[in-house]
Design an enzyme around this catalytic site. Sequence first.
Site, PDB file in Angstrom:
ATOM      1  N   ASP A  67       0.827  -1.216   0.000  1.00 16.97           N
ATOM      2  CA  ASP A  67       0.000   0.000   0.000  1.00 16.97           C
ATOM      3  C   ASP A  67       0.863   1.268   0.000  1.00 16.97           C
ATOM      4  O   ASP A  67       2.073   1.225   0.220  1.00 16.97           O
ATOM      5  CB  ASP A  67      -0.940   0.000   1.218  1.00 16.97           C
ATOM      6  CG  ASP A  67      -0.198  -0.248   2.540  1.00 16.97           C
ATOM      7  OD1 ASP A  67      -0.822  -0.773   3.475  1.00 16.97           O
ATOM      8  OD2 ASP A  67       1.007   0.063   2.627  1.00 16.97           O
ATOM      9  N   ASN A 136      -7.271  -3.109  14.312  1.00 18.01           N
ATOM     10  CA  ASN A 136      -8.650  -3.533  13.959  1.00 18.01           C
ATOM     11  C   ASN A 136      -8.649  -4.688  12.955  1.00 18.01           C
ATOM     12  O   ASN A 136      -9.677  -5.024  12.396  1.00 18.01           O
ATOM     13  CB  ASN A 136      -9.443  -2.340  13.396  1.00 18.01           C
ATOM     14  CG  ASN A 136      -8.844  -1.819  12.091  1.00 18.01           C
ATOM     15  OD1 ASN A 136      -7.813  -2.307  11.643  1.00 18.01           O
ATOM     16  ND2 ASN A 136      -9.509  -0.863  11.475  1.00 18.01           N
ATOM     17  N   HIS A 138      -6.931  -4.834  10.091  1.00 19.92           N
ATOM     18  CA  HIS A 138      -6.715  -4.538   8.664  1.00 19.92           C
ATOM     19  C   HIS A 138      -5.370  -5.088   8.196  1.00 19.92           C
ATOM     20  O   HIS A 138      -4.409  -5.151   8.960  1.00 19.92           O
ATOM     21  CB  HIS A 138      -6.859  -3.050   8.370  1.00 19.92           C
ATOM     22  CG  HIS A 138      -5.733  -2.174   8.796  1.00 19.92           C
ATOM     23  ND1 HIS A 138      -5.843  -1.269   9.828  1.00 19.92           N
ATOM     24  CD2 HIS A 138      -4.478  -2.038   8.320  1.00 19.92           C
ATOM     25  CE1 HIS A 138      -4.704  -0.611   9.964  1.00 19.92           C
ATOM     26  NE2 HIS A 138      -3.867  -1.067   9.071  1.00 19.92           N
TER      27      HIS A 138
END
Length: 250
Positions: A67, A136, A138
């Site tokens: 990313d 969380n 991800h």
Amino acid sequence: MRIVVRQTCDEVDLAAAQEVVKVVMLKPGCVLGLSTGNTTIGLHESIVRLSRECGISFAGVTTFNVDEYVGVPEDHAASCRVRIFEQLLNNIDISKKNCHLPDGNAADLKLAAKQYEDLVEKTGGIDLQVLGIGPNGHIGFNEPGTPFGIRAHVADISTPSLTAKSDFYKKTGFLPNKALTLGIKNIMAAKKILLIAKGSGKADIMNKTVLGPVTTDVPASVLQLHPDLVIFLDTPAAAGLPPKSFSSMR
Ligand code: GLP
């Protein structure tokens, strides 16, 4: 799924670095998927040290970062590009033209996402995908609720993810809200996945990832379905896992 637990961060970094170097030794022309974040800083340092000590060449290796933030200048300290080059790519004998990151500054971000995943496929796909994990759950920037079949896309960064990194963003003076990320489908297409997590702050999400239901509420839980997943944890990050769930604890 193989889980390797070590007492300290340094030991986890070395064990995970050995896994990466093993892939490069077995396949000198391999394709590595990389991740940036606090967790992988030590891993990158260990890869550099190990490759120097063992004389491992990365000359034939191709890399793809999972990313990159949208709208961050390519030379900004907050960019995944600057960090992966500083931590790893500038310190191994890899050809810079073989090091790829999503173009978060493209005029057409959707097209840039498609072109990025096409380039991954053109190189034969990722042999080893290194992943960190957000609090969380991800992976990359595939946040909770992201469909498992999604390909490379522009992701909205969730508030919990921004909060988790608020110190980093404050320090670098860049507050993102979107990122260009490989999708879960792209990640799961990797031949092998290495997930690394350290610290007590990741214990709860690692419990959900390893023992919880496979659900889009916890994106990393999909990794339970991958045929070749190895997880590296330090003792605090493994605290949420009953020892019987360790398939390999040394
Ligand atoms: C970021 C990145 C992920 C990374 C995760 C964990 O959001 N997009 O690739 O794995 O957060 O970061 P850290 O290792 O700093 O906890």
